[in-house]
Design a protein around this motif. Structure first.
Motif, PDB file in Angstrom:
ATOM      1  N   ASN A  60       2.144  -5.296  14.171  1.00 24.02           N
ATOM      2  CA  ASN A  60       2.167  -5.103  15.616  1.00 24.02           C
ATOM      3  C   ASN A  60       2.139  -3.626  15.995  1.00 24.02           C
ATOM      4  OD1 ASN A  60       3.888  -7.614  14.804  1.00 24.02           O
ATOM      5  ND2 ASN A  60       3.004  -8.044  16.810  1.00 24.02           N
ATOM      6  N   MET A  61       1.553  -3.372  17.160  1.00 22.21           N
ATOM      7  CA  MET A  61       1.560  -2.051  17.771  1.00 22.21           C
ATOM      8  C   MET A  61       2.164  -2.240  19.164  1.00 22.21           C
ATOM      9  SD  MET A  61       0.469   1.037  16.771  1.00 22.21           S
ATOM     10  CE  MET A  61      -0.968   0.869  15.725  1.00 22.21           C
ATOM     11  N   ILE A  62       3.304  -1.589  19.380  1.00 19.19           N
ATOM     12  CA  ILE A  62       4.010  -1.727  20.646  1.00 19.19           C
ATOM     13  C   ILE A  62       4.272  -0.322  21.185  1.00 19.19           C
ATOM     14  CG2 ILE A  62       6.061  -2.640  21.804  1.00 19.19           C
ATOM     15  CD1 ILE A  62       6.239  -4.584  19.291  1.00 19.19           C
ATOM     16  N   ASP A  63       3.797  -0.062  22.389  1.00 16.97           N
ATOM     17  CA  ASP A  63       3.917   1.267  22.986  1.00 16.97           C
ATOM     18  C   ASP A  63       3.442   2.357  22.025  1.00 16.97           C
ATOM     19  OD1 ASP A  63       4.940   0.178  25.352  1.00 16.97           O
ATOM     20  OD2 ASP A  63       6.990   0.241  24.585  1.00 16.97           O
ATOM     21  N   ARG A  64       2.285   2.117  21.415  1.00 12.41           N
ATOM     22  CA  ARG A  64       1.633   3.056  20.489  1.00 12.41           C
ATOM     23  C   ARG A  64       2.427   3.332  19.216  1.00 12.41           C
ATOM     24  NH1 ARG A  64      -0.585   7.359  24.912  1.00 12.41           N
ATOM     25  NH2 ARG A  64      -1.827   5.859  26.067  1.00 12.41           N
ATOM     26  N   GLU A  65       3.392   2.470  18.918  1.00  7.09           N
ATOM     27  CA  GLU A  65       4.174   2.605  17.687  1.00  7.09           C
ATOM     28  C   GLU A  65       3.926   1.381  16.809  1.00  7.09           C
ATOM     29  OE1 GLU A  65       8.779   3.291  16.225  1.00  7.09           O
ATOM     30  OE2 GLU A  65       8.247   3.637  18.322  1.00  7.09           O
ATOM     31  N   ARG A  66       3.697   1.624  15.520  1.00  9.74           N
ATOM     32  CA  ARG A  66       3.417   0.551  14.564  1.00  9.74           C
ATOM     33  C   ARG A  66       4.718  -0.096  14.113  1.00  9.74           C
ATOM     34  NH1 ARG A  66       1.621   3.413  10.469  1.00  9.74           N
ATOM     35  NH2 ARG A  66      -0.458   3.650  11.325  1.00  9.74           N
ATOM     36  N   TYR A  67       4.743  -1.434  14.143  1.00  8.60           N
ATOM     37  CA  TYR A  67       5.864  -2.221  13.640  1.00  8.60           C
ATOM     38  C   TYR A  67       5.309  -3.185  12.599  1.00  8.60           C
ATOM     39  CZ  TYR A  67       8.644  -0.480  17.517  1.00  8.60           C
ATOM     40  OH  TYR A  67       9.321   0.329  18.385  1.00  8.60           O
ATOM     41  N   ASP A  68       5.631  -2.934  11.345  1.00 11.34           N
ATOM     42  CA  ASP A  68       5.185  -3.800  10.263  1.00 11.34           C
ATOM     43  C   ASP A  68       6.423  -4.361   9.575  1.00 11.34           C
ATOM     44  OD1 ASP A  68       4.078  -5.120   8.161  1.00 11.34           O
ATOM     45  OD2 ASP A  68       2.871  -3.432   7.443  1.00 11.34           O
ATOM     46  N   PHE A  69       6.846  -5.527  10.032  1.00 13.20           N
ATOM     47  CA  PHE A  69       8.069  -6.138   9.530  1.00 13.20           C
ATOM     48  C   PHE A  69       7.880  -6.780   8.156  1.00 13.20           C
ATOM     49  CE2 PHE A  69       8.731  -5.984  14.141  1.00 13.20           C
ATOM     50  CZ  PHE A  69       9.972  -5.370  14.188  1.00 13.20           C
ATOM     51  N   THR A  70       6.639  -6.873   7.676  1.00 14.79           N
ATOM     52  CA  THR A  70       6.391  -7.528   6.393  1.00 14.79           C
ATOM     53  C   THR A  70       5.859  -6.572   5.321  1.00 14.79           C
ATOM     54  OG1 THR A  70       4.143  -8.208   6.986  1.00 14.79           O
ATOM     55  CG2 THR A  70       5.940  -9.737   7.536  1.00 14.79           C
ATOM     56  N   SER A  71       5.929  -5.276   5.550  1.00 16.75           N
ATOM     57  CA  SER A  71       5.406  -4.306   4.570  1.00 16.75           C
ATOM     58  C   SER A  71       6.171  -4.355   3.249  1.00 16.75           C
ATOM     59  CB  SER A  71       5.442  -2.889   5.141  1.00 16.75           C
ATOM     60  OG  SER A  71       6.781  -2.506   5.418  1.00 16.75           O
ATOM     61  N   SER A  72       7.395  -4.868   3.263  1.00 14.83           N
ATOM     62  CA  SER A  72       8.202  -4.917   2.031  1.00 14.83           C
ATOM     63  C   SER A  72       7.619  -5.854   0.979  1.00 14.83           C
ATOM     64  CB  SER A  72       9.639  -5.338   2.355  1.00 14.83           C
ATOM     65  OG  SER A  72       9.648  -6.656   2.882  1.00 14.83           O
ATOM     66  N   GLN A  73       6.649  -6.684   1.353  1.00 14.50           N
ATOM     67  CA  GLN A  73       6.042  -7.595   0.374  1.00 14.50           C
ATOM     68  C   GLN A  73       5.165  -6.856  -0.637  1.00 14.50           C
ATOM     69  OE1 GLN A  73       2.771 -10.236   1.876  1.00 14.50           O
ATOM     70  NE2 GLN A  73       3.106  -9.089   3.779  1.00 14.50           N
ATOM     71  N   PHE A  74       4.789  -5.612  -0.323  1.00 19.82           N
ATOM     72  CA  PHE A  74       3.884  -4.851  -1.184  1.00 19.82           C
ATOM     73  C   PHE A  74       4.638  -3.818  -2.005  1.00 19.82           C
ATOM     74  CE2 PHE A  74       1.535  -6.007   2.703  1.00 19.82           C
ATOM     75  CZ  PHE A  74       0.647  -6.907   2.137  1.00 19.82           C
ATOM     76  N   LYS A  75       4.225  -3.655  -3.251  1.00 16.81           N
ATOM     77  CA  LYS A  75       4.853  -2.661  -4.123  1.00 16.81           C
ATOM     78  C   LYS A  75       4.372  -1.257  -3.808  1.00 16.81           C
ATOM     79  CE  LYS A  75       5.588  -5.927  -7.807  1.00 16.81           C
ATOM     80  NZ  LYS A  75       4.963  -6.658  -8.860  1.00 16.81           N
ATOM     81  N   GLU A  76       3.103  -1.137  -3.409  1.00 11.82           N
ATOM     82  CA  GLU A  76       2.552   0.176  -3.091  1.00 11.82           C
ATOM     83  C   GLU A  76       2.586   0.405  -1.575  1.00 11.82           C
ATOM     84  OE1 GLU A  76      -0.235  -3.023  -2.863  1.00 11.82           O
ATOM     85  OE2 GLU A  76       0.671  -2.304  -4.699  1.00 11.82           O
ATOM     86  N   SER A  77       2.532   1.674  -1.182  1.00 14.99           N
ATOM     87  CA  SER A  77       2.542   1.977   0.249  1.00 14.99           C
ATOM     88  C   SER A  77       1.179   1.619   0.846  1.00 14.99           C
ATOM     89  CB  SER A  77       2.888   3.443   0.494  1.00 14.99           C
ATOM     90  OG  SER A  77       1.902   4.266  -0.080  1.00 14.99           O
ATOM     91  N   ILE A  78       1.188   1.289   2.103  1.00 20.51           N
ATOM     92  CA  ILE A  78      -0.013   0.841   2.803  1.00 20.51           C
ATOM     93  C   ILE A  78      -0.681   2.039   3.470  1.00 20.51           C
ATOM     94  CG2 ILE A  78      -0.858  -0.610   4.691  1.00 20.51           C
ATOM     95  CD1 ILE A  78       1.594  -2.426   4.168  1.00 20.51           C
ATOM     96  N   GLN A  79      -1.976   2.154   3.275  1.00 16.17           N
ATOM     97  CA  GLN A  79      -2.774   3.148   3.991  1.00 16.17           C
ATOM     98  C   GLN A  79      -3.343   2.436   5.226  1.00 16.17           C
ATOM     99  OE1 GLN A  79      -2.785   6.390   2.918  1.00 16.17           O
ATOM    100  NE2 GLN A  79      -1.330   5.540   1.456  1.00 16.17           N
ATOM    101  N   TYR A  80      -2.634   2.547   6.334  1.00 20.04           N
ATOM    102  CA  TYR A  80      -2.990   1.794   7.537  1.00 20.04           C
ATOM    103  C   TYR A  80      -4.315   2.260   8.129  1.00 20.04           C
ATOM    104  CZ  TYR A  80       1.668  -0.210   7.471  1.00 20.04           C
ATOM    105  OH  TYR A  80       2.798  -0.888   7.121  1.00 20.04           O
ATOM    106  N   GLN A  81      -5.145   1.284   8.494  1.00 17.60           N
ATOM    107  CA  GLN A  81      -6.416   1.547   9.156  1.00 17.60           C
ATOM    108  C   GLN A  81      -6.319   1.278  10.654  1.00 17.60           C
ATOM    109  OE1 GLN A  81      -8.447  -1.329   6.856  1.00 17.60           O
ATOM    110  NE2 GLN A  81      -8.554  -0.038   5.034  1.00 17.60           N
TER     111      GLN A  81
END
Length: 115
Positions: A60-81
């Protein structure tokens, strides 16, 4: 509602009924589409996605801020597009039963934390 409170409620609400990929070791796995929909219901904003090796990842993007509540499922960091998405695309990652279950449990757990 603070994002930390919502993160705790989501983690408590995820289960095999909200994603067939859920495990107790990785409760966020497979929860991105359904979670982005419920967060959109509760907080508004927009749904975004990023292409990962396993497919699209929704958040989600709320007020121009990214909220990724499920990023913990990944071992590596996400390069957001930050590709603009929508509810219809996020629903392709879940189904109505999973969505209904997560929304119901989140609302119940939110009520429990405030009473």
């Amino acid at each position: 509602m603070e994002s930390a409170q919502l993160a705790r409620v989501l983690k408590k609400s995820w289960s095999l009924k909200t994603s067939s990929k859920w495990t107790s070791d990785n409760p966020a796995e497979g929860q991105c589409g359904v979670t982005s929909l419920v967060v959109n219901d509760l907080l508004g904003g927009e749904i975004y996605k990023t292409r990962l090796p396993a497919g699209w990842h929704f958040y989600n993007m709320i007020d121009r801020e990214r909220y990724d509540f499920t990023s913990s499922q990944f071992k590596e960091s996400i390069q957001y597009q930050d590709v603009a998405s929508n509810r219809s695309e996020a629903f392709q990652d879940t189904n109505y039963n999973q969505y209904d279950e997560l929304k119901r449990k989140v609302l119940w757990n939110l009520e429990e934390t405030t009473s």
